[in-house]
Design a protein around this motif. Structure first.
Motif, PDB file in Angstrom:
ATOM      1  N   SER A 140       0.818  -1.212   0.000  1.00 18.23           N
ATOM      2  CA  SER A 140       0.000   0.000   0.000  1.00 18.23           C
ATOM      3  C   SER A 140       0.853   1.264   0.000  1.00 18.23           C
ATOM      4  O   SER A 140       0.403   2.325  -0.424  1.00 18.23           O
ATOM      5  N   THR A 141       2.076   1.161   0.472  1.00 15.71           N
ATOM      6  CA  THR A 141       3.017   2.282   0.398  1.00 15.71           C
ATOM      7  C   THR A 141       4.260   1.836  -0.362  1.00 15.71           C
ATOM      8  O   THR A 141       4.609   0.661  -0.371  1.00 15.71           O
ATOM      9  N   ILE A 142       4.898   2.771  -1.006  1.00 15.07           N
ATOM     10  CA  ILE A 142       6.097   2.471  -1.789  1.00 15.07           C
ATOM     11  C   ILE A 142       7.222   2.044  -0.852  1.00 15.07           C
ATOM     12  O   ILE A 142       7.472   2.670   0.174  1.00 15.07           O
ATOM     13  N   TYR A 143       7.893   0.974  -1.205  1.00 11.56           N
ATOM     14  CA  TYR A 143       9.011   0.497  -0.398  1.00 11.56           C
ATOM     15  C   TYR A 143      10.128   1.541  -0.421  1.00 11.56           C
ATOM     16  O   TYR A 143      10.516   2.028  -1.459  1.00 11.56           O
ATOM     17  N   GLN A 144      10.623   1.902   0.765  1.00 16.80           N
ATOM     18  CA  GLN A 144      11.675   2.911   0.899  1.00 16.80           C
ATOM     19  C   GLN A 144      11.243   4.280   0.352  1.00 16.80           C
ATOM     20  O   GLN A 144      12.050   5.043  -0.183  1.00 16.80           O
ATOM     21  N   GLU A 145       9.955   4.591   0.513  1.00 19.04           N
ATOM     22  CA  GLU A 145       9.446   5.879   0.032  1.00 19.04           C
ATOM     23  C   GLU A 145      10.099   7.024   0.786  1.00 19.04           C
ATOM     24  O   GLU A 145      10.358   6.945   1.987  1.00 19.04           O
ATOM     25  N   ASN A 146      10.363   8.117   0.078  1.00 18.99           N
ATOM     26  CA  ASN A 146      10.973   9.287   0.718  1.00 18.99           C
ATOM     27  C   ASN A 146      10.566  10.548  -0.048  1.00 18.99           C
ATOM     28  O   ASN A 146      10.101  10.478  -1.178  1.00 18.99           O
ATOM     29  N   ASN A 147      10.768  11.697   0.582  1.00 22.96           N
ATOM     30  CA  ASN A 147      10.381  12.964  -0.048  1.00 22.96           C
ATOM     31  C   ASN A 147      11.587  13.739  -0.561  1.00 22.96           C
ATOM     32  O   ASN A 147      11.510  14.950  -0.778  1.00 22.96           O
ATOM     33  N   ALA A 148      12.681  13.056  -0.787  1.00 23.15           N
ATOM     34  CA  ALA A 148      13.912  13.714  -1.219  1.00 23.15           C
ATOM     35  C   ALA A 148      13.811  14.202  -2.662  1.00 23.15           C
ATOM     36  O   ALA A 148      13.019  13.702  -3.459  1.00 23.15           O
ATOM     37  N   VAL A 149      14.642  15.180  -2.962  1.00 26.43           N
ATOM     38  CA  VAL A 149      14.863  15.590  -4.341  1.00 26.43           C
ATOM     39  C   VAL A 149      15.924  14.647  -4.900  1.00 26.43           C
ATOM     40  O   VAL A 149      17.076  14.637  -4.460  1.00 26.43           O
ATOM     41  N   VAL A 150      15.528  13.817  -5.845  1.00 27.07           N
ATOM     42  CA  VAL A 150      16.426  12.816  -6.418  1.00 27.07           C
ATOM     43  C   VAL A 150      16.937  13.345  -7.754  1.00 27.07           C
ATOM     44  O   VAL A 150      16.177  13.525  -8.698  1.00 27.07           O
ATOM     45  N   SER A 151      18.233  13.582  -7.805  1.00 32.02           N
ATOM     46  CA  SER A 151      18.835  14.138  -9.018  1.00 32.02           C
ATOM     47  C   SER A 151      19.967  13.277  -9.555  1.00 32.02           C
ATOM     48  O   SER A 151      20.565  13.618 -10.579  1.00 32.02           O
ATOM     49  N   ALA A 152      20.272  12.154  -8.882  1.00 35.53           N
ATOM     50  CA  ALA A 152      21.352  11.282  -9.318  1.00 35.53           C
ATOM     51  C   ALA A 152      21.003   9.845  -8.968  1.00 35.53           C
ATOM     52  O   ALA A 152      20.261   9.576  -8.013  1.00 35.53           O
ATOM     53  N   MET A 153      21.555   8.909  -9.724  1.00 37.24           N
ATOM     54  CA  MET A 153      21.224   7.499  -9.541  1.00 37.24           C
ATOM     55  C   MET A 153      21.532   7.008  -8.143  1.00 37.24           C
ATOM     56  O   MET A 153      20.794   6.192  -7.580  1.00 37.24           O
ATOM     57  N   GLU A 154      22.616   7.487  -7.537  1.00 32.22           N
ATOM     58  CA  GLU A 154      22.985   6.990  -6.210  1.00 32.22           C
ATOM     59  C   GLU A 154      21.964   7.351  -5.141  1.00 32.22           C
ATOM     60  O   GLU A 154      21.954   6.771  -4.063  1.00 32.22           O
ATOM     61  N   GLN A 155      21.064   8.293  -5.444  1.00 33.27           N
ATOM     62  CA  GLN A 155      20.035   8.702  -4.483  1.00 33.27           C
ATOM     63  C   GLN A 155      18.751   7.888  -4.601  1.00 33.27           C
ATOM     64  O   GLN A 155      17.874   7.980  -3.745  1.00 33.27           O
TER      65      GLN A 155
END
Length: 326
Positions: free
Chosen positions: A166-181
Motif C-alpha cells: 500500500s506504500t512504496i518500499y523505501q518511500e521518501n520525499n527527497a529531491v532525487v537528481s542522481a542514480m545513487e540517491q
C-alpha cells in the motif's frame, strides 16, 4: 523485457565466452559480447557528450560486466565506466514463470555478476515479476537485503502502478537528481491503461517513486514532449524524481517510427529472426553501422529524441541479444 531474459542456466554456462572467441553469423564474424559492450560504450559516450549527467542503464546481459563473460573474470572497466547501473529482471521471481520463485542456482549465478557491478559503485535495479502480495513483500525485502533497488511488477506487460504494498518500499520525499540517491522505482512502459497523456501524467505525479522508467511514446504514437517529461519529474510529496526512457537496442520493433514497410528478416540484411515470444520484435545484427545510426550519433537518432525530450537517461533493453549470436 521482451522475453524471459536468459536462456536455460546450463546453456548460459556453455555459452559464456572470452573476448578471444568469435561467432559466425553469415556475412561477418564477430565477438558477440564485445560488440554489445562497444555498442553500449558508444551510446554512453554520445549521450554524456551532450549531457554529462545522462544515465545509461543496460538491462540483463549482466555477463558483460566481466571481461571474460564469467563471474571469475576481472571487471570489464571500460564497460563499467560507461554505465551508471544495471537492470536485472527475474532475479528472485519470474525466471521460469511469473509469480514463481527463481531457482536458487539461477539467483546465485546472476548475483555473482551483479556483485561485480555493485562493487564498482553501480546502482542495481531489479524487476521481479510476482503478483501475490506476500511474494511482492518478500521480493522487496530480499532485494533490499542484497543492496539492490527493486520493483515488484504484478504484470509482465508493465502497464500498471501496483497498489501492493500500500506504500512504496523505501518511500521518501527527497529531491532525487542522481542514480545513487534512488531508493525505489516504477517500471511502466506500456501506457495502454491510460486514455490520454494527461491521465498518465496525473497518475504518475500522484506517486512518490524516485525513478520512473517509461517509453518515449504514448500508445497513440505521439512523443512525450520536454514539457511533459518535466512535469513527470514531480513527486506528489514535493520531491523530484528521475525519468528514464526505455530503449531496445538488441531488437528492432515494427511499431517504431524508424520501421520501413518493406523490412523483414534479411531485408535489410542486418534484420534477423522475429522473436517468437514478442511478435513484431526482430533480432538485429546490432554491430552494423546501419542499426547503430538509427539508435544514436545523429540528430535523427532515437537516443537524440530521448535527450531532446529531457529524459534523465536511457534504459537499454535486449542487451542479452549476444546470446542469440553465440
Amino acid at each position: 523485457m521482451r522475453f524471459l531474459s536468459l536462456t536455460v542456466l546450463g546453456l548460459l554456462f556453455l555459452s559464456s565466452c572470452s573476448k578471444d572467441e568469435t561467432v559466425s553469423n553469415g556475412d561477418s564474424v564477430t565477438d558477440a559480447k564485445q560488440k554489445m559492450r562497444d555498442f553500449v560504450i558508444g551510446i554512453s559516450q554520445y549521450s554524456k557528450g551532450i549531457n554529462p549527467k545522462f544515465n545509461i542503464i543496460p538491462q540483463n546481459g549482466i555477463e558483460l560486466v566481466s571481461s571474460t563473460g564469467e563471474s571469475s573474470g576481472a571487471p570489464d572497466t571500460a564497460y563499467l565506466n560507461a554505465i551508471d547501473g544495471n537492470g536485472q529482471e527475474d532475479l528472485f521471481y519470474g525466471y521460469d514463470n511469473d509469480n514463481q520463485e527463481t531457482p536458487a542456482t539461477t539467483v546465485n549465478y546472476l548475483k555473482s555478476f551483479l556483485a561485480i557491478s555493485k562493487n564498482a559503485g553501480k546502482k542495481i535495479l531489479v524487476t521481479d515479476y510476482c503478483s501475490t502480495p506476500s511474494k511482492m513483500t518478500t521480493s522487496y525485502a530480499d532485494n533490499h537485503a542484497a543492496g539492490y533497488v527493486s520493483f515488484a511488477a504484478s504484470q509482465r506487460e508493465l502497464n500498471t502502478i501496483p497498489n501492493v504494498p500500500s506504500t512504496i518500499y523505501q518511500e521518501n520525499n527527497a529531491v532525487v537528481s542522481a542514480m545513487e540517491q534512488v531508493k525505489n522505482f516504477l517500471y511502466l512502459i506500456n501506457p495502454d491503461n491510460f486514455t490520454t497523456k494527461t491521465a498518465f501524467i496525473n497518475a504518475i505525479t500522484a506517486t512518490n517513486y524516485d525513478l520512473l522508467i517509461m517509453d518515449l511514446y504514448f500508445h497513440d504514437g505521439s512523443e512525450f514532449t520536454a514539457t511533459e517529461i518535466d512535469q513527470l519529474k514531480n513527486k506528489a510529496n514535493g520531491g523530484k524524481r528521475l525519468v528514464i526512457s526505455y530503449l531496445s537496442i538488441g531488437e528492432a520493433e515494427n511499431y517504431r517510427y524508424y520501421w520501413q514497410p518493406s523490412w523483414k528478416p534479411n531485408n535489410p540484411t542486418w534484420i534477423d529472426a522475429e522473436n517468437p515470444d514478442w511478435p513484431g520484435n526482430y533480432k538485429v545484427k546490432y554491430w552494423t553501422p546501419e542499426w547503430q545510426t538509427i539508435i544514436y550519433g545523429n540528430e535523427n537518432s532515437y537516443l537524440k529524441k530521448i535527450i531532446n525530450a529531457h529524459f534523465d537517461g536511457a534504459y537499454l533493453d535486449i542487451i542479452d541479444a549476444f546470446e542469440f549470436y553465440e
